[in-house]
Structure formats: C-alpha cells, structure tokens
Design an enzyme around this catalytic site. Structure first.
Site, PDB file in Angstrom:
ATOM      1  N   SER A   1       0.820  -1.210   0.000  1.00 17.26           N
ATOM      2  CA  SER A   1       0.000   0.000   0.000  1.00 17.26           C
ATOM      3  C   SER A   1       0.857   1.264   0.000  1.00 17.26           C
ATOM      4  O   SER A   1       2.035   1.241   0.359  1.00 17.26           O
ATOM      5  CB  SER A   1      -0.910   0.014   1.228  1.00 17.26           C
ATOM      6  OG  SER A   1      -1.566  -1.227   1.365  1.00 17.26           O
TER       7      SER A   1
HETATM    8  N1  SAH Z   1      -0.863  -5.040   3.937  1.00 16.64           N
HETATM    9  C1  SAH Z   1      -0.072  -5.355   2.784  1.00 16.64           C
HETATM   10  C2  SAH Z   1      -0.709  -4.962   1.472  1.00 16.64           C
HETATM   11  C3  SAH Z   1      -1.753  -5.898   1.158  1.00 16.64           C
HETATM   12  S1  SAH Z   1      -2.347  -6.117  -0.462  1.00 16.64           S
HETATM   13  C4  SAH Z   1       1.314  -4.760   2.858  1.00 16.64           C
HETATM   14  O1  SAH Z   1       1.613  -4.055   3.826  1.00 16.64           O
HETATM   15  O2  SAH Z   1       2.121  -5.052   1.969  1.00 16.64           O
HETATM   16  C5  SAH Z   1      -3.724  -7.132   0.029  1.00 16.64           C
HETATM   17  C6  SAH Z   1      -3.370  -8.539   0.386  1.00 16.64           C
HETATM   18  O3  SAH Z   1      -4.577  -9.169   0.825  1.00 16.64           O
HETATM   19  C7  SAH Z   1      -2.867  -9.364  -0.791  1.00 16.64           C
HETATM   20  O4  SAH Z   1      -1.625  -9.900  -0.481  1.00 16.64           O
HETATM   21  C8  SAH Z   1      -3.924 -10.438  -0.958  1.00 16.64           C
HETATM   22  O5  SAH Z   1      -3.393 -11.691  -1.353  1.00 16.64           O
HETATM   23  C9  SAH Z   1      -4.527 -10.511   0.433  1.00 16.64           C
HETATM   24  N2  SAH Z   1      -5.869 -11.076   0.524  1.00 16.64           N
HETATM   25  C10 SAH Z   1      -6.941 -10.860  -0.282  1.00 16.64           C
HETATM   26  N3  SAH Z   1      -7.999 -11.566   0.145  1.00 16.64           N
HETATM   27  C11 SAH Z   1      -7.595 -12.242   1.253  1.00 16.64           C
HETATM   28  C12 SAH Z   1      -8.232 -13.168   2.150  1.00 16.64           C
HETATM   29  N4  SAH Z   1      -9.506 -13.541   1.998  1.00 16.64           N
HETATM   30  N5  SAH Z   1      -7.509 -13.660   3.165  1.00 16.64           N
HETATM   31  C13 SAH Z   1      -6.209 -13.324   3.338  1.00 16.64           C
HETATM   32  N6  SAH Z   1      -5.549 -12.462   2.540  1.00 16.64           N
HETATM   33  C14 SAH Z   1      -6.238 -11.935   1.504  1.00 16.64           C
END
Ligand code: SAH
Length: 217
Positions: free
Chosen positions: A61
């Site tokens: 992000s």
């Molecule tokens: N917080 C992260 C950015 C996240 S991007 C950072 O600091 O880098 C969003 C993430 O959510 C992705 O890696 C995606 O694979 C994950 N995601 C999406 N749906 C999800 C679910 N149902 N359970 C767990 N992770 C999920």
C-alpha cells in the site's frame, strides 16, 4: 537520485502532508525500512509515496494510506491486533511496533513466506503470520482489540465483526473491487456499531478461499 537520508526525510514529510500526525505512528513508520519489503527495481522507489507491485499480482500500500489507516486504528501498547492481507508484511511490521501482538493472515503462501522472512530479518518477534482465508478471521485468538483489512470487501465481513472485542476498532476499505472504495472506521460499542468514513482509497479485492500458489517457492 537523492541519498537515503534525504529520501527518508521526504518520506516523513509526505506522511505529515497527508495528515499523519500521530507521533507514535510516525515513529513506527520511520523505524520500518520499506525497502526491505520490496524486490528488484522497486527497492529504489521504496520511499516515494506510491503503492508498488509485490509478487502474486498484489501491491504494497501507499505509505500515506498505511499511515492514515494505522492512525485511525488507534493502536494501544497492550492491543492484540488482527490484520487481513499480509502482502509484503510492511503494514504488519508497523503494527508490531505499536501493539503487543499482531496476527496477520494471507491467502497466498509465497507472500506469507516472504513476509515472514523479512519480519524475522528485521528482528520483529511479535507477529504471527497465518496462511488462510482471512474472511474467517482467527477464531482461536479472538476477540481482537483492533482489526485492519488491507483488501477491499463489499461489506464488513460478519465473522470479523464478531471477532472484534466490544470497545474495539476495525478499519477497512469497503466497495467494489474496480471502483473507488471508501475507507471505513467501525467502532464496536455496547449498543452496536458506529461507522465513520475516512476518504476514498483503492485496494486489491478481498477474495474468499486460499490462493492456488502451492507450487510457488
Ligand atoms: N498489507 C499489505 C498490502 C496488502 S495487499 C502490505 O503491507 O504489503 C492485500 C493482500 O490481501 C494481498 O496480499 C492479498 O493476497 C490478500 N488477501 C486478499 N484476500 C484475502 C483473504 N480472503 N484472506 C487473506 N488475505 C487476503
């Protein structure tokens, strides 16, 4: 290109300009090297206020959004925090500096592993990364004082609201995956949920079920 010290000063300036004013949040972000969570050429852009690609088609992000979400979460030193969407592990590492314990759930095995390595390398020892469908929460560790989603849901997932302690705070992007989403803050009071809107954001979608990347790394 400006040297690292200058880049990091500009980084903090960008956070402040975006409205990240909480001292503890700013300090936690200053102490967390974002470059460690990136690969290849993106490492050089780590201190620009931009979302950047990570593996599995996901994104780390934008720092100012990380700051605003963390600030809205009002993390206290004794808090047990749940993050859904570990991604690179950057947000989890920042939460770890503010909270007692962080549980972070990721549906992509390879992202979870890479995040685990980075967090270990930085010597952070209060983060548990779980490979699972985060929409189910972490029943065994519930209730949580704070819950942060870093992937956009169409509505706050009911299971996660159930796993939030009364008096707890949840911050999440809500909306359709391909449209502008709203960042929502939800406070669980004894009389129900209080919502406030914190502005427009754009996150990858929250997807139910585990990802099929069992063969990667
Ligand atoms: N917080 C992260 C950015 C996240 S991007 C950072 O600091 O880098 C969003 C993430 O959510 C992705 O890696 C995606 O694979 C994950 N995601 C999406 N749906 C999800 C679910 N149902 N359970 C767990 N992770 C999920």
């Amino acid at each position: 290109m400006a040297d690292l010290t200058v880049q990091r000063m500009q980084f903090v300036f960008a956070l402040r300009s975006a409205g990240v004013t909480d001292k503890a949040v700013l300090t936690a972000m200053e102490q967390t090297p974002r470059d460690a969570f990136l690969d290849g050429t993106f490492v050089e852009r780590a201190y620009e206020d931009l979302p950047l690609p990570i593996a599995c088609g996901q994104t780390i992000s934008q720092p100012s959004v990380v700051g605003l979400m963390t600030q809205a979460l009002e993390v206290t030193p004794r808090a047990k925090v749940l993050e859904i969407g570990t991604g690179s592990g950057y947000q989890a590492a920042i939460l770890a500096r503010l909270a007692r314990r962080v549980y972070s759930v990721e549906r992509h095995r390879s992202l979870a592993r890479r995040a685990r390595e980075t967090i270990d390398r930085l010597g952070i020892n209060n983060v548990t990364i779980l490979i699972d469908d985060g929409t189910r929460g972490v029943e065994l560790q519930a209730p949580f004082d704070r819950i942060l989603l870093t992937a956009a849901a169409e509505d706050p997932p009911v299971t996660l609201v159930d796993q939030l302690r009364v008096g707890g705070i949840m911050v999440l992007p809500v909306g359709q995956s391909d449209r502008i989403q709203q960042l929502i803050k939800l406070v669980k009071t004894p009389n129900g949920l209080e919502y406030s809107e914190l502005g427009d954001v754009r996150f990858v979608p929250l997807i139910e079920g585990l990802a099929e990347d069992m063969t990667e790394r």
